[in-house]
Design a protein around this motif. Structure first.
Motif, PDB file in Angstrom:
ATOM      1  N   SER A  73      -2.192   9.181 -14.919  1.00 22.38           N
ATOM      2  CA  SER A  73      -2.610   7.842 -15.352  1.00 22.38           C
ATOM      3  C   SER A  73      -4.099   7.779 -15.653  1.00 22.38           C
ATOM      4  N   TYR A  74      -4.882   8.704 -15.107  1.00 23.75           N
ATOM      5  CA  TYR A  74      -6.325   8.732 -15.360  1.00 23.75           C
ATOM      6  C   TYR A  74      -6.593   8.951 -16.847  1.00 23.75           C
ATOM      7  N   PHE A  75      -5.894   9.885 -17.465  1.00 26.55           N
ATOM      8  CA  PHE A  75      -6.078  10.160 -18.889  1.00 26.55           C
ATOM      9  C   PHE A  75      -5.524   9.013 -19.730  1.00 26.55           C
ATOM     10  N   PHE A  76      -4.403   8.432 -19.284  1.00 30.27           N
ATOM     11  CA  PHE A  76      -3.834   7.302 -20.023  1.00 30.27           C
ATOM     12  C   PHE A  76      -4.816   6.138 -20.052  1.00 30.27           C
ATOM     13  N   GLU A  77      -5.473   5.874 -18.944  1.00 26.03           N
ATOM     14  CA  GLU A  77      -6.443   4.776 -18.883  1.00 26.03           C
ATOM     15  C   GLU A  77      -7.619   5.027 -19.834  1.00 26.03           C
ATOM     16  N   ILE A  78      -8.075   6.276 -19.899  1.00 20.21           N
ATOM     17  CA  ILE A  78      -9.205   6.587 -20.773  1.00 20.21           C
ATOM     18  C   ILE A  78      -8.822   6.440 -22.245  1.00 20.21           C
ATOM     19  N   PHE A  79      -7.656   6.948 -22.628  1.00 23.61           N
ATOM     20  CA  PHE A  79      -7.230   6.801 -24.019  1.00 23.61           C
ATOM     21  C   PHE A  79      -6.971   5.336 -24.358  1.00 23.61           C
ATOM     22  N   LEU A  80      -6.416   4.582 -23.415  1.00 21.15           N
ATOM     23  CA  LEU A  80      -6.198   3.164 -23.639  1.00 21.15           C
ATOM     24  C   LEU A  80      -7.524   2.441 -23.836  1.00 21.15           C
ATOM     25  N   ARG A  81      -8.519   2.767 -23.030  1.00 20.83           N
ATOM     26  CA  ARG A  81      -9.845   2.165 -23.176  1.00 20.83           C
ATOM     27  C   ARG A  81     -10.468   2.543 -24.522  1.00 20.83           C
ATOM     28  N   VAL A 120     -11.730  23.828 -41.029  1.00 22.94           N
ATOM     29  CA  VAL A 120     -10.367  24.286 -40.747  1.00 22.94           C
ATOM     30  C   VAL A 120     -10.346  25.320 -39.625  1.00 22.94           C
ATOM     31  N   ILE A 121     -11.184  26.337 -39.714  1.00 19.44           N
ATOM     32  CA  ILE A 121     -11.168  27.403 -38.699  1.00 19.44           C
ATOM     33  C   ILE A 121     -11.561  26.886 -37.315  1.00 19.44           C
ATOM     34  N   PRO A 122     -12.649  26.097 -37.176  1.00 27.39           N
ATOM     35  CA  PRO A 122     -12.952  25.550 -35.837  1.00 27.39           C
ATOM     36  C   PRO A 122     -11.834  24.671 -35.277  1.00 27.39           C
ATOM     37  N   LEU A 123     -11.194  23.858 -36.144  1.00 26.93           N
ATOM     38  CA  LEU A 123     -10.092  23.027 -35.671  1.00 26.93           C
ATOM     39  C   LEU A 123      -8.908  23.880 -35.232  1.00 26.93           C
ATOM     40  N   ALA A 124      -8.615  24.913 -35.998  1.00 20.23           N
ATOM     41  CA  ALA A 124      -7.514  25.804 -35.632  1.00 20.23           C
ATOM     42  C   ALA A 124      -7.789  26.510 -34.301  1.00 20.23           C
ATOM     43  N   MET A 125      -9.031  26.925 -34.091  1.00 20.75           N
ATOM     44  CA  MET A 125      -9.391  27.565 -32.827  1.00 20.75           C
ATOM     45  C   MET A 125      -9.310  26.581 -31.657  1.00 20.75           C
ATOM     46  N   THR A 126      -9.671  25.321 -31.909  1.00 24.18           N
ATOM     47  CA  THR A 126      -9.567  24.298 -30.862  1.00 24.18           C
ATOM     48  C   THR A 126      -8.117  24.036 -30.502  1.00 24.18           C
ATOM     49  N   VAL A 127      -7.251  23.948 -31.513  1.00 21.00           N
ATOM     50  CA  VAL A 127      -5.823  23.753 -31.245  1.00 21.00           C
ATOM     51  C   VAL A 127      -5.266  24.925 -30.456  1.00 21.00           C
ATOM     52  N   LEU A 128      -5.632  26.143 -30.839  1.00 17.42           N
ATOM     53  CA  LEU A 128      -5.170  27.325 -30.117  1.00 17.42           C
ATOM     54  C   LEU A 128      -5.678  27.328 -28.682  1.00 17.42           C
ATOM     55  N   LEU A 129      -6.931  26.934 -28.497  1.00 18.14           N
ATOM     56  CA  LEU A 129      -7.514  26.899 -27.155  1.00 18.14           C
ATOM     57  C   LEU A 129      -6.817  25.892 -26.256  1.00 18.14           C
ATOM     58  N   SER A 130      -6.306  24.809 -26.842  1.00 19.00           N
ATOM     59  CA  SER A 130      -5.651  23.779 -26.028  1.00 19.00           C
ATOM     60  C   SER A 130      -4.370  24.264 -25.375  1.00 19.00           C
ATOM     61  N   PHE A 131      -3.806  25.374 -25.862  1.00 17.06           N
ATOM     62  CA  PHE A 131      -2.580  25.922 -25.287  1.00 17.06           C
ATOM     63  C   PHE A 131      -2.865  27.062 -24.306  1.00 17.06           C
ATOM     64  N   ARG A 133     -19.500   6.122 -15.661  1.00 14.30           N
ATOM     65  CA  ARG A 133     -18.486   5.270 -15.059  1.00 14.30           C
ATOM     66  C   ARG A 133     -17.516   4.709 -16.090  1.00 14.30           C
ATOM     67  N   LEU A 134     -17.865   4.749 -17.355  1.00 15.65           N
ATOM     68  CA  LEU A 134     -17.020   4.186 -18.408  1.00 15.65           C
ATOM     69  C   LEU A 134     -16.756   5.274 -19.439  1.00 15.65           C
ATOM     70  N   LYS A 135     -15.803   6.108 -19.160  1.00 16.55           N
ATOM     71  CA  LYS A 135     -15.510   7.226 -20.036  1.00 16.55           C
ATOM     72  C   LYS A 135     -14.560   6.817 -21.137  1.00 16.55           C
ATOM     73  N   VAL A 136     -14.760   7.433 -22.302  1.00 13.62           N
ATOM     74  CA  VAL A 136     -13.817   7.348 -23.408  1.00 13.62           C
ATOM     75  C   VAL A 136     -13.373   8.770 -23.730  1.00 13.62           C
ATOM     76  N   ALA A 137     -12.508   8.905 -24.726  1.00 22.72           N
ATOM     77  CA  ALA A 137     -11.933  10.222 -25.014  1.00 22.72           C
ATOM     78  C   ALA A 137     -13.007  11.245 -25.377  1.00 22.72           C
ATOM     79  N   GLY A 149     -10.241  20.228 -22.199  1.00 23.00           N
ATOM     80  CA  GLY A 149     -11.084  19.490 -23.130  1.00 23.00           C
ATOM     81  C   GLY A 149     -10.593  19.611 -24.560  1.00 23.00           C
ATOM     82  N   ALA A 150     -10.133  20.810 -24.937  1.00 20.59           N
ATOM     83  CA  ALA A 150      -9.577  21.005 -26.284  1.00 20.59           C
ATOM     84  C   ALA A 150      -8.306  20.186 -26.469  1.00 20.59           C
ATOM     85  N   ALA A 151      -7.474  20.104 -25.430  1.00 15.09           N
ATOM     86  CA  ALA A 151      -6.252  19.305 -25.517  1.00 15.09           C
ATOM     87  C   ALA A 151      -6.575  17.828 -25.713  1.00 15.09           C
ATOM     88  N   VAL A 152      -7.585  17.318 -25.016  1.00 12.97           N
ATOM     89  CA  VAL A 152      -8.008  15.920 -25.190  1.00 12.97           C
ATOM     90  C   VAL A 152      -8.481  15.694 -26.630  1.00 12.97           C
TER      91      VAL A 152
END
Length: 288
Positions: free
Chosen positions: A63-71, A27-38, A236-240, A257-260
């Protein structure tokens, strides 16, 4: 009075250590990651603890991020479908085996889980390379003239992830088959039903909850996989997952990176919750 209070407090004392571990490690690491994303970030100013939606705006508008999440989700869906096609018949065959053979083949099924993920993926890299056993075998059989491109492609990543995750599908379906009375099949045969009809009308409805449970596990693990896409897919083939890793350790843009990572987690949680409701509804229909 004191004895009654002590009995009421016993469950809290028993679950308290596990709760503290869960809070500290999850819980605490996830909360810190969410906070870091902002937080804001600059190449020269580093991480700035100021609230901003810049990171999420960049992800949703580029569109670069959209392509990676789509992949990422395309690979996860294809891996899930492949494990279903292979794992469901294999679980059925495993369930029909004699106990001695079943134990031996069950060890074969869970074998991939007993090997280090890095060692296992490097082994697949040797097999799928242009000079690997797979391509050389196909060339030797005359099926192809030139090596197939498995490395640094989605096909190679899917092959490796299917091998890694198929035990979860097999075990989930096998658990559903354990609740199925074998005499039901014999009764259907005695009434003149064909094998296809028995599979479609008797067996399949009983194992659908197991298939859905296995699909949730496989999809979640495939979408969040890191080692296999990083080694087989390369840069060359990145995923999230590999994208978040690069933002953290290569560009040092920790907030992005935290936002991703947060968006990937939110998507997986939404899919898992929705699928769980579907499974519960299916269980209710089966056992009504």
């Amino acid at each position: 009075m004191n004895r009654a209070l002590s009995q009421r407090a016993t469950p809290y004392w028993l679950t308290g250590p596990a709760l503290l571990v869960f809070l500290g490690l999850v819980v605490i690491p996830l909360a810190m990651t969410v906070l870091l994303s902002f937080y804001d970030w600059g190449q020269y100013k580093g991480i700035v603890p100021e609230f901003t939606l810049k990171n999420f705006h960049e992800i949703f508008t580029d569109s670069y991020f959209f392509e990676i999440f789509l992949r990422t989700f395309r690979i996860a869906i294809l891996v899930t479908l492949a494990t279903m096609l292979i794992g469901v018949p294999e679980a059925y065959i495993l369930n029909r085996m004699a106990p001695a053979w079943r134990s031996a083949f069950l060890l074969v099924v869970i074998g991939p889980l007993l090997v280090s993920v890095v060692a296992r993926t490097l082994g697949w890299a040797l097999l799928l390379g242009s000079t690997g056993l797979v391509n050389q075998g196909l060339i030797g059989l005359g099926l192809i003239k030139e090596p197939l491109a498995f490395m640094f492609t989605e096909t190679g990543v899917i092959v490796v992830l299917v091998h890694v995750l198929i035990p979860f599908m097999i075990l989930a379906v096998w658990a559903s088959l354990q609740r199925l009375d074998p005499q039901i099949e014999n009764a259907a045969l005695s009434l003149g039903a064909s094998r296809i009809t028995i599979w479609r009308r008797v067996i399949l409805p009983q194992i659908v909850p197991g298939m859905l449970s296995g699909a949730i596990i496989v999809f979640s693990l495939a979408a969040s996989a890191f080692a296999s896409p990083a080694i087989i897919g390369g840069r060359r083939l990145k995923v999230a997952a590999t994208l978040a890793y690069d933002e953290f350790l290569n560009t040092l843009n920790w907030p992005l990176g935290a936002a991703v990572a947060v968006l990937l987690l939110a998507a997986l949680v939404a899919i898992t919750v929705g699928s769980n409701r579907l499974i519960e509804r299916r269980y209710a229909q089966v056992f009504e």
